[in-house]
Scaffold this motif. Sequence first.
Motif, short mmCIF file in Angstrom:
data_model
loop_
_atom_site.label_atom_id
_atom_site.label_comp_id
_atom_site.label_asym_id
_atom_site.label_seq_id
_atom_site.Cartn_x
_atom_site.Cartn_y
_atom_site.Cartn_z
N ALA A 138 8.60 5.82 7.10
CA ALA A 138 9.52 4.79 7.61
C ALA A 138 9.72 3.64 6.61
CB ALA A 138 9.00 4.24 8.94
N THR A 139 8.76 3.46 5.69
CA THR A 139 8.89 2.35 4.73
C THR A 139 9.85 2.70 3.57
OG1 THR A 139 7.06 3.07 3.30
CG2 THR A 139 6.50 1.62 5.16
N THR A 140 10.25 3.98 3.47
CA THR A 140 11.12 4.37 2.35
C THR A 140 12.58 4.49 2.76
OG1 THR A 140 10.72 6.72 2.74
CG2 THR A 140 9.23 5.62 1.21
N LEU A 196 9.10 -1.49 -1.20
CA LEU A 196 9.08 -2.92 -1.51
C LEU A 196 10.43 -3.59 -1.29
CD1 LEU A 196 6.87 -2.87 -4.73
CD2 LEU A 196 6.18 -3.30 -2.36
N LYS A 197 11.48 -2.79 -1.07
CA LYS A 197 12.80 -3.39 -0.80
C LYS A 197 12.84 -3.78 0.67
CE LYS A 197 17.74 -2.69 -1.28
NZ LYS A 197 18.81 -1.68 -1.37
N ASN A 198 12.29 -4.95 0.96
CA ASN A 198 12.08 -5.37 2.34
C ASN A 198 11.96 -6.89 2.39
OD1 ASN A 198 9.57 -6.06 4.38
ND2 ASN A 198 11.02 -4.60 5.24
N TRP A 199 12.50 -7.50 3.44
CA TRP A 199 12.52 -8.96 3.57
C TRP A 199 11.12 -9.55 3.55
CZ3 TRP A 199 11.04 -13.19 6.45
CH2 TRP A 199 11.79 -14.33 6.29
N LEU A 200 10.19 -8.91 4.32
CA LEU A 200 8.83 -9.45 4.44
C LEU A 200 8.09 -9.46 3.11
CD1 LEU A 200 7.28 -8.08 7.76
CD2 LEU A 200 7.81 -10.45 7.19
N VAL A 259 3.89 10.98 1.39
CA VAL A 259 4.52 9.90 2.17
C VAL A 259 5.50 10.47 3.18
CG1 VAL A 259 6.13 7.96 1.98
CG2 VAL A 259 4.16 8.09 0.44
N GLU A 260 6.24 11.51 2.75
CA GLU A 260 7.25 12.12 3.64
C GLU A 260 6.61 12.71 4.89
OE1 GLU A 260 9.55 15.01 1.43
OE2 GLU A 260 9.86 13.54 -0.19
N GLY A 288 0.83 -1.21 0.00
CA GLY A 288 0.00 0.00 0.00
C GLY A 288 0.86 1.25 0.00
N ALA A 289 1.93 1.24 0.80
CA ALA A 289 2.83 2.41 0.87
C ALA A 289 3.49 2.65 -0.48
CB ALA A 289 3.90 2.17 1.95
#
Lengths: 206, 171
Positions: free
Chosen positions: B63-65, B71-75, B55-56, B43-44
């Motif tokens: 925090a997701t950026t 999307l660059k994330n293990w989960l 988003v900022e 969603g983010a």
Amino acid sequence: MIFPTDLLSQDALTPVSLLGAVVLGAAFGFVLERSGFGRAQKLVAQFYLTDMTVFRVMFTAVVTAAVGTSLLAAVGLLDLKAVTVNYPTYLWPMIVGGLLVGAGFVVSGYCPGTSVVAAASGKLDGLLTVAGVVIGMVAYAEVQPAVAGFHDSGKLGGVFLYRLLHLPPLALAVLIAVAAVGCFAGAGAIERLVNARRDPAAGPLA
Amino acid sequence: MTRDENRYWNPYLAGVALGLVLLATYLLTGKGLGASGASFRAGAAVVNAVAPSHVEQVPMLAATTEDGSPLKNWLVFEVVGVALGGFLGALTSGRLRGETLKGSTFPAGGRWAMAIGGGAVMGVGAQLARGCASGQALSGGGLMSAGAWAFFLAFFGGGYALAALVRRQWR
């Protein structure tokens, strides 16, 4: 201490760690599917007391993980604190969050993870549950600054049941395993009682 | 051999298998499994593509950026695997079929609304709890976290409290 490894760390974000994520996720998704958790009726039957598979699978998994981690830590193969540091307790939001996730589960028929399995099995209601979870999470992020006080309430840091009970982790894990056997017997008894009073031809949730 | 789509693994053996996957995840990666975290990042990523300046301004979205794309994330990669494993499981069990699961007398549109609405309530709950049934009840529970066990009990409480009210969708 050998574990946890740095190579496949969730923080590494290297190609090999992200490949590990896909492989571990695939194993997770496959086991959920084989448990029947891609089907809403199988999942919500837990809350109508006709089929307690959700409780059996979840509690057995928790016991297996608890015995496994505490045993490996006891023999010096696992740095338990390196893992537990990622699981702080925020008591009040966790209780309210649990109530909401449970309520949303029985309404949608899935949890956030099993809805992904259902969507991948072709279930449109599973795909729409995934969409709902995304919407709810982004909407919460938008209003979070206004509820920041509650969001961070009950911040207790790392609180673990074996510390509260002054027991070695492995001793408590074994006690939980023993308790689980009793709980499973109780779950079976409840199922038999409920199902004996129902018309089996009417279907599992009628 | 004929496939019976109503056949599942024995729940205790399935639980041990699930526990071993979770144990392997702790040992290899330093944390447990999850699900809702990846949904949030999906969603983010959408919001970030449409309105990056917005988003900022929202702390949880910002925090997701941290590592570039949300999307660059293990989960996120783990949940791609969950979909892959779920698909393979359904394909090989005879349960892969385009359909809406509901009771025969309940309208499909109502069931879709329940799915989206229930999903949204779970999304709010998972943000408050820092995880869902996977990331909190299972992964925190396996480490005997007090908060995770409180979540687990509340989860069953929430489900049982509302169950009778929404049973009609399965009839």
